[in-house]
Design a protein around this motif. Sequence first.
Motif, mmCIF file in Angstrom:
data_model
loop_
_atom_site.group_PDB
_atom_site.id
_atom_site.type_symbol
_atom_site.label_atom_id
_atom_site.label_comp_id
_atom_site.label_asym_id
_atom_site.label_seq_id
_atom_site.Cartn_x
_atom_site.Cartn_y
_atom_site.Cartn_z
ATOM 1 N N TYR A 297 -2.411 -0.510 32.120
ATOM 2 C CA TYR A 297 -2.183 -1.019 30.770
ATOM 3 C C TYR A 297 -1.212 -0.087 30.072
ATOM 4 O O TYR A 297 -1.340 1.140 30.150
ATOM 5 C CB TYR A 297 -3.501 -1.090 29.994
ATOM 6 N N THR A 298 -0.241 -0.653 29.389
ATOM 7 C CA THR A 298 0.813 0.130 28.737
ATOM 8 C C THR A 298 0.854 -0.183 27.255
ATOM 9 O O THR A 298 0.821 -1.352 26.862
ATOM 10 C CB THR A 298 2.187 -0.165 29.366
ATOM 11 N N VAL A 299 0.907 0.879 26.441
ATOM 12 C CA VAL A 299 0.889 0.735 24.988
ATOM 13 C C VAL A 299 2.056 1.513 24.398
ATOM 14 O O VAL A 299 2.380 2.609 24.849
ATOM 15 C CB VAL A 299 -0.443 1.262 24.405
ATOM 16 N N GLN A 300 2.697 0.932 23.409
ATOM 17 C CA GLN A 300 3.663 1.658 22.591
ATOM 18 C C GLN A 300 3.591 1.114 21.177
ATOM 19 O O GLN A 300 3.535 -0.104 20.974
ATOM 20 C CB GLN A 300 5.086 1.519 23.137
ATOM 21 N N TYR A 301 3.573 2.018 20.213
ATOM 22 C CA TYR A 301 3.524 1.611 18.813
ATOM 23 C C TYR A 301 4.927 1.617 18.226
ATOM 24 O O TYR A 301 5.685 2.573 18.410
ATOM 25 C CB TYR A 301 2.623 2.559 18.012
ATOM 26 N N PHE A 302 5.271 0.547 17.528
ATOM 27 C CA PHE A 302 6.547 0.449 16.824
ATOM 28 C C PHE A 302 6.261 0.288 15.334
ATOM 29 O O PHE A 302 5.339 -0.439 14.953
ATOM 30 C CB PHE A 302 7.358 -0.764 17.310
ATOM 31 N N ASN A 303 7.058 0.931 14.514
ATOM 32 C CA ASN A 303 6.828 0.803 13.078
ATOM 33 C C ASN A 303 7.734 -0.233 12.426
ATOM 34 O O ASN A 303 8.030 -0.175 11.254
ATOM 35 C CB ASN A 303 6.993 2.163 12.390
ATOM 36 N N ASN A 304 8.180 -1.214 13.229
ATOM 37 C CA ASN A 304 8.887 -2.371 12.677
ATOM 38 C C ASN A 304 8.381 -3.619 13.384
ATOM 39 O O ASN A 304 7.947 -3.569 14.528
ATOM 40 C CB ASN A 304 10.407 -2.234 12.870
ATOM 41 N N GLY A 305 8.441 -4.744 12.687
ATOM 42 C CA GLY A 305 7.875 -5.982 13.215
ATOM 43 C C GLY A 305 8.757 -6.648 14.250
ATOM 44 O O GLY A 305 9.960 -6.422 14.314
ATOM 45 N N TYR A 306 8.138 -7.499 15.064
ATOM 46 C CA TYR A 306 8.866 -8.266 16.075
ATOM 47 C C TYR A 306 8.876 -9.757 15.770
ATOM 48 O O TYR A 306 9.295 -10.564 16.577
ATOM 49 C CB TYR A 306 8.239 -8.035 17.455
ATOM 50 N N GLY A 307 8.379 -10.151 14.599
ATOM 51 C CA GLY A 307 8.353 -11.573 14.281
ATOM 52 C C GLY A 307 7.017 -12.195 14.650
ATOM 53 O O GLY A 307 6.043 -11.518 14.982
ATOM 54 N N THR A 308 6.957 -13.530 14.606
ATOM 55 C CA THR A 308 5.740 -14.290 14.894
ATOM 56 C C THR A 308 5.991 -15.159 16.118
ATOM 57 O O THR A 308 7.023 -15.819 16.215
ATOM 58 C CB THR A 308 5.357 -15.170 13.697
ATOM 59 N N TYR A 309 5.013 -15.181 17.046
ATOM 60 C CA TYR A 309 5.201 -15.892 18.306
ATOM 61 C C TYR A 309 4.014 -16.796 18.588
ATOM 62 O O TYR A 309 2.893 -16.530 18.157
ATOM 63 C CB TYR A 309 5.380 -14.894 19.454
ATOM 64 N N ALA A 310 4.282 -17.866 19.342
ATOM 65 C CA ALA A 310 3.220 -18.798 19.726
ATOM 66 C C ALA A 310 2.447 -18.256 20.914
ATOM 67 O O ALA A 310 3.004 -17.633 21.817
ATOM 68 C CB ALA A 310 3.825 -20.154 20.070
#
Length: 324
Positions: A297-310
């Motif tokens: 399992y791989t995790v990375q935190y980003f402090n900007n959004g990626y939008g909304t996905y279905a």
Amino acid sequence: TADTIRPPAISYYNLVLSDGIKILSPGTTTVRGNLVVNSVQNFNGATSNPFSTIKLSGNFDFLNAGSFEPSPAGDNGRITLEISNPIGTPTITGNGTDMLLFRLRTDSSTTPFPQVQLTGSTNLVLGNPSGGGLQLNIPAASAPVAVFNIGSGSRLSLVAGAASTTSARGLIETNGGNISVLKSTGTTNGGTLRFSPTSLVNNLTIAFDAAFARDSIFIADDVPVTGSLTLTKGKIVVASGKTLSLQSGATVSGGSAASFVDGRLARTGSTAFTFHSGKGNKYAPVNTANLSGANTYTVQYFNNGYGTYAINPSTLSGFPNYEV
């Protein structure tokens, strides 16, 4: 042990220092063969400029019941060890005590490229309040080279003002070695650790001094940890596109707003786990539980959004509260 010998800073072939107290003279002592320090009670160097440097071509063996420092002036006299004009791959072998040096560096002006290996259970401690650390110099025109090999059971420790200032072509190679970043003073962060593609780190410890304002170490390459990751104080900043991975069976201790991984963090296993992730000054841990099997399992935190996905409708029908 009351006798102090100061070997002159000249050129030797093999140099053997035995018993008593040995304080290197100011300037550069050149050893074109091997350096043996045997049962010396205090091994140290000059405490003012010019400080003591050993320019070594062969092996460095620290034997029997010897020790570094504290006479006459403790860590102010720590020695720089420079690997130059190497005979094969020089080795550094300790006697179980900490090998206390100011800096380990390679000389990029000599050929073949200087390489060095820690062997046995050697704990190489680099740095003092003035700086020092690991400096792997490689000519700019050369391909990346594994310059510093940390053998299984050996440890590299960066303390006080030390930093790792490896060039883009100077790499660490290890298959079970240990690395500790214990920086406590100075004006810089811990520097950069670069690894060969086949490296495996056993234990990785990040424990900057609690009162020290600087608090990060940069890892420039993919590197797996097979033993333990200790996060006491300080951030591990992983280069974009690279991964710090915890192999099956690896453990983590600590982790907090003062110590986390800024970048991609992976873990292989099937038990509940906390990924101590974040970015910049933001600590954003991710908890996993109820895992169905042993996976990576791989995790990375980003402090900007990626939008909304279905979400796939079949998944959403079973988990109506899911949102992405």
